[in-house]
Design a protein around this motif. Structure first.
Motif, PDB file in Angstrom:
ATOM      1  N   ALA A 117       1.183  -1.063  -0.300  1.00  0.00           N
ATOM      2  CA  ALA A 117       0.068  -0.345  -0.138  1.00  0.00           C
ATOM      3  C   ALA A 117       0.895   1.392   0.183  1.00  0.00           C
ATOM      4  CB  ALA A 117      -0.753   0.164   1.354  1.00  0.00           C
ATOM      5  N   VAL A 118       0.544   2.068  -0.677  1.00  0.00           N
ATOM      6  CA  VAL A 118       1.226   3.679  -0.688  1.00  0.00           C
ATOM      7  C   VAL A 118      -0.141   4.086  -0.576  1.00  0.00           C
ATOM      8  CG1 VAL A 118       2.511   3.148  -1.996  1.00  0.00           C
ATOM      9  CG2 VAL A 118       0.255   3.695  -3.487  1.00  0.00           C
ATOM     10  N   ARG A 119       0.645   5.353   0.562  1.00  0.00           N
ATOM     11  CA  ARG A 119      -0.315   6.592   1.187  1.00  0.00           C
ATOM     12  C   ARG A 119      -0.018   7.944   1.508  1.00  0.00           C
ATOM     13  NH1 ARG A 119      -0.453   2.226   4.137  1.00  0.00           N
ATOM     14  NH2 ARG A 119       1.561   2.575   5.895  1.00  0.00           N
ATOM     15  N   VAL A 155       9.025  10.857  -7.937  1.00  0.00           N
ATOM     16  CA  VAL A 155       8.137  11.001  -7.068  1.00  0.00           C
ATOM     17  C   VAL A 155       7.697   9.107  -6.303  1.00  0.00           C
ATOM     18  CG1 VAL A 155       6.308  11.335  -7.375  1.00  0.00           C
ATOM     19  CG2 VAL A 155       7.476  12.799  -8.918  1.00  0.00           C
ATOM     20  N   ARG A 156       8.119   9.961  -5.217  1.00  0.00           N
ATOM     21  CA  ARG A 156       6.927   8.759  -4.565  1.00  0.00           C
ATOM     22  C   ARG A 156       6.684   9.433  -3.594  1.00  0.00           C
ATOM     23  NH1 ARG A 156      11.348   5.560  -6.089  1.00  0.00           N
ATOM     24  NH2 ARG A 156      13.437   5.370  -6.657  1.00  0.00           N
ATOM     25  N   VAL A 157       5.574   8.439  -2.787  1.00  0.00           N
ATOM     26  CA  VAL A 157       4.823   8.721  -1.446  1.00  0.00           C
ATOM     27  C   VAL A 157       6.021   8.814  -0.648  1.00  0.00           C
ATOM     28  CG1 VAL A 157       2.869   8.063  -2.623  1.00  0.00           C
ATOM     29  CG2 VAL A 157       3.771   6.327  -1.320  1.00  0.00           C
ATOM     30  N   GLU A 158       6.117   9.058   0.373  1.00  0.00           N
ATOM     31  CA  GLU A 158       6.458   8.919   2.128  1.00  0.00           C
ATOM     32  C   GLU A 158       6.119   8.226   3.499  1.00  0.00           C
ATOM     33  OE1 GLU A 158       8.688  11.794   2.723  1.00  0.00           O
ATOM     34  OE2 GLU A 158       9.307  12.588   0.756  1.00  0.00           O
ATOM     35  N   ASP A 159       4.579   7.075   2.896  1.00  0.00           N
ATOM     36  CA  ASP A 159       4.344   6.526   3.863  1.00  0.00           C
ATOM     37  C   ASP A 159       3.804   5.307   2.612  1.00  0.00           C
ATOM     38  OD1 ASP A 159       2.710   4.864   5.887  1.00  0.00           O
ATOM     39  OD2 ASP A 159       1.261   6.627   5.743  1.00  0.00           O
ATOM     40  N   VAL A 160       4.169   4.151   3.130  1.00  0.00           N
ATOM     41  CA  VAL A 160       3.997   2.465   2.648  1.00  0.00           C
ATOM     42  C   VAL A 160       3.813   1.636   3.029  1.00  0.00           C
ATOM     43  CG1 VAL A 160       5.316   3.378   0.681  1.00  0.00           C
ATOM     44  CG2 VAL A 160       6.633   1.817   2.426  1.00  0.00           C
ATOM     45  N   SER A 161       3.261   0.442   2.697  1.00  0.00           N
ATOM     46  CA  SER A 161       3.228  -1.012   3.619  1.00  0.00           C
ATOM     47  C   SER A 161       3.935  -1.387   3.061  1.00  0.00           C
ATOM     48  CB  SER A 161       2.251  -1.109   4.026  1.00  0.00           C
ATOM     49  OG  SER A 161       0.623  -0.203   4.823  1.00  0.00           O
ATOM     50  N   ILE A 162       4.426  -2.793   3.387  1.00  0.00           N
ATOM     51  CA  ILE A 162       5.381  -3.005   2.617  1.00  0.00           C
ATOM     52  C   ILE A 162       5.385  -4.989   2.622  1.00  0.00           C
ATOM     53  CG2 ILE A 162       7.398  -1.319   2.173  1.00  0.00           C
ATOM     54  CD1 ILE A 162       9.277  -3.290   3.635  1.00  0.00           C
ATOM     55  N   GLY A 163       5.541  -5.930   2.345  1.00  0.00           N
ATOM     56  CA  GLY A 163       5.335  -7.338   2.542  1.00  0.00           C
ATOM     57  C   GLY A 163       6.888  -7.893   1.915  1.00  0.00           C
ATOM     58  N   CYS A 169       6.093 -11.059   6.420  1.00  0.00           N
ATOM     59  CA  CYS A 169       6.459 -10.196   7.427  1.00  0.00           C
ATOM     60  C   CYS A 169       5.579  -9.083   6.922  1.00  0.00           C
ATOM     61  CB  CYS A 169       7.778  -9.708   7.631  1.00  0.00           C
ATOM     62  SG  CYS A 169       8.512 -11.277   8.360  1.00  0.00           S
ATOM     63  N   ARG A 170       5.215  -7.908   7.468  1.00  0.00           N
ATOM     64  CA  ARG A 170       4.124  -6.813   6.861  1.00  0.00           C
ATOM     65  C   ARG A 170       5.330  -5.629   7.772  1.00  0.00           C
ATOM     66  NH1 ARG A 170      -0.960  -5.578   4.571  1.00  0.00           N
ATOM     67  NH2 ARG A 170      -0.896  -3.116   4.925  1.00  0.00           N
ATOM     68  N   ARG A 171       5.336  -4.646   7.073  1.00  0.00           N
ATOM     69  CA  ARG A 171       5.656  -3.196   8.188  1.00  0.00           C
ATOM     70  C   ARG A 171       4.921  -2.363   7.724  1.00  0.00           C
ATOM     71  NH1 ARG A 171      11.446  -2.711  10.177  1.00  0.00           N
ATOM     72  NH2 ARG A 171      10.406  -4.216  12.149  1.00  0.00           N
ATOM     73  N   ASP A 172       4.830  -1.205   7.904  1.00  0.00           N
ATOM     74  CA  ASP A 172       4.407  -0.147   7.422  1.00  0.00           C
ATOM     75  C   ASP A 172       6.312   1.434   7.712  1.00  0.00           C
ATOM     76  OD1 ASP A 172       1.998  -0.128   7.261  1.00  0.00           O
ATOM     77  OD2 ASP A 172       0.922   0.209   8.988  1.00  0.00           O
ATOM     78  N   MET A 173       6.546   2.285   6.847  1.00  0.00           N
ATOM     79  CA  MET A 173       7.546   2.490   6.802  1.00  0.00           C
ATOM     80  C   MET A 173       6.810   4.522   6.476  1.00  0.00           C
ATOM     81  SD  MET A 173      10.211   0.253   5.390  1.00  0.00           S
ATOM     82  CE  MET A 173      10.873  -1.138   5.853  1.00  0.00           C
ATOM     83  N   ALA A 174       7.667   5.307   6.861  1.00  0.00           N
ATOM     84  CA  ALA A 174       6.950   6.587   6.573  1.00  0.00           C
ATOM     85  C   ALA A 174       8.540   7.206   6.199  1.00  0.00           C
ATOM     86  CB  ALA A 174       6.823   6.853   7.624  1.00  0.00           C
ATOM     87  N   GLY A 175       8.117   8.476   5.708  1.00  0.00           N
ATOM     88  CA  GLY A 175      10.190   9.376   5.241  1.00  0.00           C
ATOM     89  C   GLY A 175      10.695   8.447   4.825  1.00  0.00           C
ATOM     90  N   ALA A 176      12.453   9.013   5.244  1.00  0.00           N
ATOM     91  CA  ALA A 176      13.556   8.998   4.624  1.00  0.00           C
ATOM     92  C   ALA A 176      13.572   6.684   4.313  1.00  0.00           C
ATOM     93  CB  ALA A 176      15.004   9.014   5.225  1.00  0.00           C
ATOM     94  N   ALA A 233      10.822   4.777   3.969  1.00  0.00           N
ATOM     95  CA  ALA A 233       9.954   4.445   3.015  1.00  0.00           C
ATOM     96  C   ALA A 233      10.231   4.361   1.278  1.00  0.00           C
ATOM     97  CB  ALA A 233       8.660   5.056   3.650  1.00  0.00           C
ATOM     98  N   ARG A 234      11.100   5.707   1.709  1.00  0.00           N
ATOM     99  CA  ARG A 234      12.002   6.372   0.048  1.00  0.00           C
ATOM    100  C   ARG A 234      13.001   5.169  -0.189  1.00  0.00           C
ATOM    101  NH1 ARG A 234      10.220  10.835  -2.174  1.00  0.00           N
ATOM    102  NH2 ARG A 234      12.146  10.800  -3.275  1.00  0.00           N
ATOM    103  N   LEU A 235      13.588   5.182   0.597  1.00  0.00           N
ATOM    104  CA  LEU A 235      15.274   3.717   0.525  1.00  0.00           C
ATOM    105  C   LEU A 235      13.801   2.516   0.133  1.00  0.00           C
ATOM    106  CD1 LEU A 235      16.942   4.287   3.729  1.00  0.00           C
ATOM    107  CD2 LEU A 235      17.958   4.438   0.957  1.00  0.00           C
ATOM    108  N   VAL A 236      13.440   2.330   0.659  1.00  0.00           N
ATOM    109  CA  VAL A 236      13.145   0.343   0.273  1.00  0.00           C
ATOM    110  C   VAL A 236      11.904   0.654  -1.318  1.00  0.00           C
ATOM    111  CG1 VAL A 236      10.201   1.388   1.300  1.00  0.00           C
ATOM    112  CG2 VAL A 236      11.570  -1.214   1.340  1.00  0.00           C
ATOM    113  N   GLN A 237      11.702   2.029  -1.841  1.00  0.00           N
ATOM    114  CA  GLN A 237      10.748   2.217  -2.545  1.00  0.00           C
ATOM    115  C   GLN A 237      11.953   2.436  -3.898  1.00  0.00           C
ATOM    116  OE1 GLN A 237       7.196   4.724  -3.270  1.00  0.00           O
ATOM    117  NE2 GLN A 237       8.199   5.614  -1.219  1.00  0.00           N
TER     118      GLN A 237
END
Length: 163
Positions: free
Chosen positions: A96-98, A119-127, A136-143, A145-149
């Motif tokens: 998910a991206v928010r 251009v990237r979102v700053e709030d994601v859920s990754i699996g 596993c699943r985790r929400d990530m935000a900010g830097a 979230a951008r790194l994982v994207q």
């Protein structure tokens, strides 16, 4: 509700890895869509993750993926501030991206001296799967979230350098 923590095995020490050469843009391996990493098996995954960690620490980065060292598999390693060890993401995916997309300057280990503003979102859920094969699943935000994207883009053959 917070996302479940990863299996402790995914945070176990990786052992001593080998520093491998980083591929430099426009190496064609960086443009390949990577194969799943889960088929490697736990010993091979742990050895590859150890090499990723050794290479990342030698390069002074925060995140690295297997194609950046010439292995076209879907494996990412992230350093996390305040955590016991790196986070190893086997076959990660954005669930998910928010939020609104924002352009921000980024750099990449494989593009020395280069910078882009994707251009990237700053709030994601990754699996992802950990080294033991547990999803596993985790929400990530900010830097983070951008790194994982950025790393997931590299796994898909998309590189911020736009080559």
């Amino acid at each position: 509700m917070p996302a479940p923590e990863t299996d402790p095995a995914s945070r176990a020490p990786l052992g001593r890895g080998t520093v491998r050469p980083l591929l430099i843009c426009p190496d064609p391996v960086l443009r390949r869509i990577c194969e799943p990493a889960g088929y490697l098996g736990p010993d091979a995954l742990r050895a590859l993750a150890a090499d990723l960690l050794a290479t990342l620490l030698a390069a002074g980065g925060l995140a690295i993926s297997a194609p950046q060292i010439g292995v076209p598999r879907r494996l990412v390693l992230l350093l996390e501030a305040g955590e016991e060890g790196p986070l190893v993401l086997c076959d990660p995916e954005l669930l998910a991206v928010r939020g609104a997309p924002v352009a921000r300057a980024e750099q990449c280990l494989c593009w020395p001296g280069g910078e882009a503003a994707p251009v990237r979102v700053e709030d994601v859920s990754i699996g992802w799967y950990d080294a033991a094969g547990i999803h596993c699943r985790r929400d990530m935000a900010g830097a983070q979230a951008r790194l994982v994207q950025q790393q997931i883009d590299i796994l898909g053959g998309r590189f911020i350098g736009g080559f």
